[in-house]
Design a protein around this motif. Sequence first.
Motif, PDB file in Angstrom:
ATOM      1  N   PRO A   1     -20.964  -9.517  21.068  1.00 26.53           N
ATOM      2  CA  PRO A   1     -20.659  -9.293  19.655  1.00 26.53           C
ATOM      3  C   PRO A   1     -21.278  -7.990  19.168  1.00 26.53           C
ATOM      4  O   PRO A   1     -22.310  -7.549  19.670  1.00 26.53           O
ATOM      5  N   GLY A   2     -20.647  -7.385  18.180  1.00 24.02           N
ATOM      6  CA  GLY A   2     -21.124  -6.124  17.620  1.00 24.02           C
ATOM      7  C   GLY A   2     -19.979  -5.384  16.971  1.00 24.02           C
ATOM      8  O   GLY A   2     -18.965  -5.987  16.620  1.00 24.02           O
ATOM      9  N   GLY A   3     -20.129  -4.085  16.817  1.00 22.34           N
ATOM     10  CA  GLY A   3     -19.064  -3.319  16.181  1.00 22.34           C
ATOM     11  C   GLY A   3     -19.424  -1.858  16.034  1.00 22.34           C
ATOM     12  O   GLY A   3     -20.385  -1.366  16.626  1.00 22.34           O
ATOM     13  N   LYS A   4     -18.652  -1.168  15.206  1.00 18.35           N
ATOM     14  CA  LYS A   4     -18.796   0.276  15.030  1.00 18.35           C
ATOM     15  C   LYS A   4     -20.004   0.632  14.185  1.00 18.35           C
ATOM     16  O   LYS A   4     -20.333  -0.056  13.217  1.00 18.35           O
ATOM     17  N   VAL A   5     -20.608   1.760  14.545  1.00 13.32           N
ATOM     18  CA  VAL A   5     -21.682   2.344  13.751  1.00 13.32           C
ATOM     19  C   VAL A   5     -21.019   3.152  12.644  1.00 13.32           C
ATOM     20  O   VAL A   5     -20.138   3.983  12.906  1.00 13.32           O
ATOM     21  N   GLU A   6     -21.409   2.893  11.406  1.00  5.79           N
ATOM     22  CA  GLU A   6     -20.859   3.629  10.263  1.00  5.79           C
ATOM     23  C   GLU A   6     -21.495   5.021  10.184  1.00  5.79           C
ATOM     24  O   GLU A   6     -22.617   5.220  10.655  1.00  5.79           O
ATOM     25  N   PRO A   7     -20.785   5.990   9.597  1.00  7.70           N
ATOM     26  CA  PRO A   7     -21.356   7.341   9.454  1.00  7.70           C
ATOM     27  C   PRO A   7     -22.727   7.297   8.765  1.00  7.70           C
ATOM     28  O   PRO A   7     -22.895   6.625   7.742  1.00  7.70           O
ATOM     29  N   GLY A   8     -23.705   7.969   9.372  1.00  5.25           N
ATOM     30  CA  GLY A   8     -25.050   8.036   8.822  1.00  5.25           C
ATOM     31  C   GLY A   8     -25.897   6.801   9.091  1.00  5.25           C
ATOM     32  O   GLY A   8     -27.056   6.749   8.693  1.00  5.25           O
ATOM     33  N   GLU A   9     -25.346   5.816   9.790  1.00  6.92           N
ATOM     34  CA  GLU A   9     -26.069   4.569  10.046  1.00  6.92           C
ATOM     35  C   GLU A   9     -26.794   4.649  11.388  1.00  6.92           C
ATOM     36  O   GLU A   9     -26.273   5.175  12.371  1.00  6.92           O
ATOM     37  N   ASP A  10     -27.990   4.140  11.429  1.00  6.82           N
ATOM     38  CA  ASP A  10     -28.767   4.037  12.650  1.00  6.82           C
ATOM     39  C   ASP A  10     -28.123   2.966  13.547  1.00  6.82           C
ATOM     40  O   ASP A  10     -27.725   1.911  13.043  1.00  6.82           O
ATOM     41  N   PRO A  11     -27.994   3.199  14.870  1.00  3.50           N
ATOM     42  CA  PRO A  11     -27.348   2.207  15.731  1.00  3.50           C
ATOM     43  C   PRO A  11     -27.987   0.816  15.680  1.00  3.50           C
ATOM     44  O   PRO A  11     -27.285  -0.195  15.654  1.00  3.50           O
ATOM     45  N   GLU A  12     -29.313   0.761  15.644  1.00  3.21           N
ATOM     46  CA  GLU A  12     -29.980  -0.544  15.593  1.00  3.21           C
ATOM     47  C   GLU A  12     -29.678  -1.262  14.279  1.00  3.21           C
ATOM     48  O   GLU A  12     -29.463  -2.477  14.263  1.00  3.21           O
ATOM     49  N   ALA A  13     -29.639  -0.512  13.178  1.00  2.00           N
ATOM     50  CA  ALA A  13     -29.295  -1.110  11.881  1.00  2.00           C
ATOM     51  C   ALA A  13     -27.850  -1.595  11.893  1.00  2.00           C
ATOM     52  O   ALA A  13     -27.528  -2.658  11.345  1.00  2.00           O
ATOM     53  N   ALA A  14     -26.977  -0.820  12.533  1.00  2.00           N
ATOM     54  CA  ALA A  14     -25.569  -1.217  12.636  1.00  2.00           C
ATOM     55  C   ALA A  14     -25.441  -2.528  13.403  1.00  2.00           C
ATOM     56  O   ALA A  14     -24.678  -3.417  13.010  1.00  2.00           O
ATOM     57  N   LEU A  15     -26.174  -2.670  14.491  1.00  2.00           N
ATOM     58  CA  LEU A  15     -26.093  -3.895  15.286  1.00  2.00           C
ATOM     59  C   LEU A  15     -26.602  -5.086  14.488  1.00  2.00           C
ATOM     60  O   LEU A  15     -25.966  -6.148  14.477  1.00  2.00           O
ATOM     61  N   THR A  16     -27.707  -4.913  13.800  1.00  2.21           N
ATOM     62  CA  THR A  16     -28.244  -5.995  12.973  1.00  2.21           C
ATOM     63  C   THR A  16     -27.217  -6.410  11.922  1.00  2.21           C
ATOM     64  O   THR A  16     -26.961  -7.599  11.710  1.00  2.21           O
ATOM     65  N   ARG A  17     -26.587  -5.434  11.275  1.00  2.00           N
ATOM     66  CA  ARG A  17     -25.563  -5.709  10.263  1.00  2.00           C
ATOM     67  C   ARG A  17     -24.373  -6.427  10.871  1.00  2.00           C
ATOM     68  O   ARG A  17     -23.883  -7.428  10.348  1.00  2.00           O
ATOM     69  N   GLU A  18     -23.867  -5.897  11.991  1.00  2.00           N
ATOM     70  CA  GLU A  18     -22.684  -6.476  12.630  1.00  2.00           C
ATOM     71  C   GLU A  18     -22.922  -7.922  13.073  1.00  2.00           C
ATOM     72  O   GLU A  18     -22.047  -8.777  12.909  1.00  2.00           O
ATOM     73  N   LEU A  19     -24.086  -8.214  13.640  1.00  2.00           N
ATOM     74  CA  LEU A  19     -24.362  -9.584  14.084  1.00  2.00           C
ATOM     75  C   LEU A  19     -24.451 -10.545  12.905  1.00  2.00           C
ATOM     76  O   LEU A  19     -24.030 -11.698  13.002  1.00  2.00           O
ATOM     77  N   PHE A  20     -24.946 -10.047  11.770  1.00  2.00           N
ATOM     78  CA  PHE A  20     -24.975 -10.888  10.575  1.00  2.00           C
ATOM     79  C   PHE A  20     -23.556 -11.129  10.057  1.00  2.00           C
ATOM     80  O   PHE A  20     -23.174 -12.247   9.732  1.00  2.00           O
ATOM     81  N   GLU A  21     -22.746 -10.060  10.000  1.00  2.00           N
ATOM     82  CA  GLU A  21     -21.372 -10.187   9.497  1.00  2.00           C
ATOM     83  C   GLU A  21     -20.507 -11.053  10.407  1.00  2.00           C
ATOM     84  O   GLU A  21     -19.731 -11.887   9.926  1.00  2.00           O
ATOM     85  N   GLU A  22     -20.614 -10.860  11.719  1.00  2.00           N
ATOM     86  CA  GLU A  22     -19.734 -11.559  12.656  1.00  2.00           C
ATOM     87  C   GLU A  22     -20.187 -12.974  12.988  1.00  2.00           C
ATOM     88  O   GLU A  22     -19.353 -13.842  13.220  1.00  2.00           O
ATOM     89  N   LEU A  23     -21.519 -13.190  13.041  1.00  2.00           N
ATOM     90  CA  LEU A  23     -22.033 -14.474  13.513  1.00  2.00           C
ATOM     91  C   LEU A  23     -22.924 -15.200  12.512  1.00  2.00           C
ATOM     92  O   LEU A  23     -23.313 -16.336  12.758  1.00  2.00           O
ATOM     93  N   GLY A  24     -23.305 -14.529  11.421  1.00  2.00           N
ATOM     94  CA  GLY A  24     -24.172 -15.157  10.427  1.00  2.00           C
ATOM     95  C   GLY A  24     -25.612 -15.316  10.878  1.00  2.00           C
ATOM     96  O   GLY A  24     -26.310 -16.218  10.414  1.00  2.00           O
ATOM     97  N   ILE A  25     -26.070 -14.440  11.772  1.00  2.00           N
ATOM     98  CA  ILE A  25     -27.440 -14.553  12.285  1.00  2.00           C
ATOM     99  C   ILE A  25     -28.248 -13.296  11.970  1.00  2.00           C
ATOM    100  O   ILE A  25     -27.712 -12.205  11.850  1.00  2.00           O
ATOM    101  N   THR A  26     -29.546 -13.509  11.836  1.00  2.00           N
ATOM    102  CA  THR A  26     -30.506 -12.422  11.729  1.00  2.00           C
ATOM    103  C   THR A  26     -31.225 -12.370  13.068  1.00  2.00           C
ATOM    104  O   THR A  26     -31.590 -13.418  13.619  1.00  2.00           O
ATOM    105  N   VAL A  27     -31.394 -11.168  13.605  1.00  2.00           N
ATOM    106  CA  VAL A  27     -31.966 -11.028  14.942  1.00  2.00           C
ATOM    107  C   VAL A  27     -33.166 -10.096  14.960  1.00  2.00           C
ATOM    108  O   VAL A  27     -33.352  -9.272  14.069  1.00  2.00           O
TER     109      VAL A  27
END
Length: 149
Positions: free
Chosen positions: A40-66
């Motif tokens: 699970p995961g997704g695209k990094v938005e412009p100006g977004e840190d990759p780790e922050a993007a992954l944290t966001r994507e996992l929350f949006e897609e799976l409803g989890i905080t990691v």
Amino acid sequence: MTGLIQVVGGAVVDNLTEPAMLLVARRSAPEKLAGLWEFPGGKVEPGEDPEAALTRELFEELGITVRLGPELPAENADGWPLNERASMRVWFAEIIRGQPRPLEDHDELRWVPLADPDAVLGLPWIPADFPIVRALLTTLAVPAGPAFS
């Protein structure tokens, strides 16, 4: 080359210190990928840190905080090639809040035992993710001890 679309993926494990189970997600869309398994995961938005993007994507897609662990090393700095336009970087992650549910882009989630490589490799993976799965199993087999030998 920095013109690639940067994608991030989570190798969500039950425990960062002694991983025994891997959470995988089955795509529901687009049609050509529906029914295939992925990180699970997704695209990094412009100006977004990759780790922050992954944290966001996992929350949006799976409803989890990691809590993120180490990045799974790829052969080049851009990450794992997905196609000619995109590459993916993958981090180990452990759930610290929430129960994973397929909220977006997936229709099923499954925990697979890392001690059984055949169970992991036997899933119909998105072709671009398959080399990442093999690298993940190899990485975990080196320091893991008896469960992975």
